[in-house]
Design a protein around this motif. Structure first.
Motif, mmCIF file in Angstrom:
data_model
loop_
_atom_site.group_PDB
_atom_site.id
_atom_site.type_symbol
_atom_site.label_atom_id
_atom_site.label_comp_id
_atom_site.label_asym_id
_atom_site.label_seq_id
_atom_site.Cartn_x
_atom_site.Cartn_y
_atom_site.Cartn_z
ATOM 1 N N ASP A 87 67.647 48.259 -44.740
ATOM 2 C CA ASP A 87 67.071 48.210 -46.083
ATOM 3 C C ASP A 87 66.778 49.633 -46.535
ATOM 4 N N ILE A 88 67.562 50.128 -47.466
ATOM 5 C CA ILE A 88 67.459 51.524 -47.853
ATOM 6 C C ILE A 88 66.114 51.840 -48.489
ATOM 7 N N ARG A 89 65.476 50.847 -49.115
ATOM 8 C CA ARG A 89 64.159 51.083 -49.713
ATOM 9 C C ARG A 89 63.109 51.333 -48.630
ATOM 10 N N ILE A 90 63.160 50.526 -47.586
ATOM 11 C CA ILE A 90 62.226 50.723 -46.480
ATOM 12 C C ILE A 90 62.530 52.028 -45.753
ATOM 13 N N ALA A 91 63.802 52.327 -45.595
ATOM 14 C CA ALA A 91 64.193 53.584 -44.951
ATOM 15 C C ALA A 91 63.637 54.776 -45.721
ATOM 16 N N GLU A 92 63.661 54.685 -47.045
ATOM 17 C CA GLU A 92 63.147 55.772 -47.873
ATOM 18 C C GLU A 92 61.630 55.899 -47.727
ATOM 19 N N ILE A 93 60.934 54.771 -47.646
ATOM 20 C CA ILE A 93 59.476 54.801 -47.417
ATOM 21 C C ILE A 93 59.173 55.459 -46.077
ATOM 22 N N ASN A 94 59.919 55.059 -45.046
ATOM 23 C CA ASN A 94 59.712 55.651 -43.721
ATOM 24 C C ASN A 94 59.999 57.153 -43.732
ATOM 25 N N ARG A 95 61.036 57.547 -44.489
ATOM 26 C CA ARG A 95 61.349 58.975 -44.584
ATOM 27 C C ARG A 95 60.183 59.742 -45.195
ATOM 28 N N ARG A 96 59.603 59.198 -46.254
ATOM 29 C CA ARG A 96 58.474 59.864 -46.900
ATOM 30 C C ARG A 96 57.269 59.923 -45.958
ATOM 31 N N PHE A 97 57.073 58.867 -45.189
ATOM 32 C CA PHE A 97 55.987 58.869 -44.204
ATOM 33 C C PHE A 97 56.190 59.983 -43.178
ATOM 34 N N VAL A 98 57.421 60.083 -42.673
ATOM 35 C CA VAL A 98 57.729 61.103 -41.656
ATOM 36 C C VAL A 98 57.454 62.498 -42.198
ATOM 37 N N GLU A 99 57.848 62.731 -43.434
ATOM 38 C CA GLU A 99 57.711 64.070 -44.012
ATOM 39 C C GLU A 99 56.253 64.459 -44.253
ATOM 40 N N LYS A 100 55.351 63.496 -44.181
ATOM 41 C CA LYS A 100 53.924 63.789 -44.332
ATOM 42 C C LYS A 100 53.265 64.179 -43.012
ATOM 43 N N VAL A 101 53.997 64.031 -41.910
ATOM 44 C CA VAL A 101 53.421 64.295 -40.585
ATOM 45 C C VAL A 101 53.931 65.643 -40.083
ATOM 46 N N PRO A 102 53.046 66.600 -39.785
ATOM 47 C CA PRO A 102 53.470 67.923 -39.312
ATOM 48 C C PRO A 102 54.280 67.835 -38.008
ATOM 49 N N GLY A 103 55.303 68.657 -37.925
ATOM 50 C CA GLY A 103 56.072 68.738 -36.678
ATOM 51 C C GLY A 103 57.276 67.829 -36.624
ATOM 52 N N PHE A 104 57.569 67.095 -37.728
ATOM 53 C CA PHE A 104 58.709 66.173 -37.734
ATOM 54 C C PHE A 104 59.595 66.428 -38.948
ATOM 55 N N ALA A 105 60.888 66.153 -38.778
ATOM 56 C CA ALA A 105 61.846 66.230 -39.875
ATOM 57 C C ALA A 105 62.846 65.089 -39.717
#
Length: 238
Positions: free
Chosen positions: A19-37
């Motif tokens: 589900d690309i919408r959920i994938a995009e939400i998860n991507r935004r979550f990841v980008e808010k956490v220091p040390g991850f890309a």
């Protein structure tokens, strides 16, 4: 002041979610956490396998339900093809048998959808701490004690108070001294132990004499050809 201070390492993460919408939400979550890309997003089995083999990410966020596969099948493939990659399941699956299969596959965590950011962030920070601790221990030692293993496994046990140790005897230094003696079957002098642990001869001798009094090690005199005899400390085999 930030809650965590990280080194310059950035962990690469692959999102496997149809589900690309959920994938995009998860991507935004990841980008808010220091040390991850986010290294990439895969929505199919073929896409996931190609990106995993090409990118070799540090961590994968993996769903279970896909039109063309089961995430558990991909997890099994990952363990055979690229076993060094860690996996966090992010899924709507709540069945106990699914959780057990995922745990048997060696996942780091299991997060139920809909994902709450605070829970998501907590898991990523724990994973970052885990990776940092593994690297530090790998650089410092070839062996670990039970406390260090428990730390890496995320387990905490109530420890007995160490107030029985006399003044001037530190628990961690004591373990270093004992380990140094255990590694040299022929024995060591206080000066040699001091060099092994990075301490003075006087400090090493204080700890050695404590271990002798606790019947952990033994001491004997070595008479050289010149000078005063030296005390040689040896480990007492249990």
């Amino acid at each position: 002041m930030p809650e965590h201070v990280y080194d310059i390492e950035t962990l690469q993460l692959l999102i496997v979610e149809d589900d690309i919408r959920i994938a995009e939400i998860n991507r935004r979550f990841v980008e808010k956490v220091p040390g991850f890309a986010v290294a990439g997003i895969a929505t199919t089995k073929t896409d996931a396998q190609e990106q995993i083999e090409c990118l070799k990410p540090d961590l994968i966020l993996l769903d279970i339900y896909f039109p063309d596969m089961s995430g558990l099948e991909l997890l099994k493939w990952i363990r055979g093809a690229v076993p060094g990659i860690d996996v966090i399941m992010v899924t709507a699956a709540k069945e106990i048998h699914v959780l057990k299969q995922a745990m048997h596959g060696g996942i780091f965590d299991y997060i139920i959808k809909p994902v709450m950011f605070d829970r998501f962030k907590e898991t990523l920070l724990k994973y970052k701490d885990y990776r940092d601790n593994v690297r530090k221990l790998s650089n410092a030692n070839e062996w670990m004690d039970q406390d260090q293993i428990d730390m890496l496994m995320g387990k905490e046990f109530k420890k007995k108070p160490e107030t029985f140790l006399p003044k001037g005897i530190d628990h961690l230094t004591l373990k270093k001294v004992l380990y140094a003696i255990q590694q040299h079957k022929t024995g060591l002098t206080a000066e040699e132990v001091g060099k092994e642990i990075g301490a003075s001869r006087t400090t090493a001798r204080r700890y050695l004499e404590y271990l002798v009094s606790a019947f952990e090690i033994d001491a004997d005199l070595s008479y050289g050809s010149v000078g005063r005899p030296e005390r040689i400390y040896r480990y007492i085999k249990s």
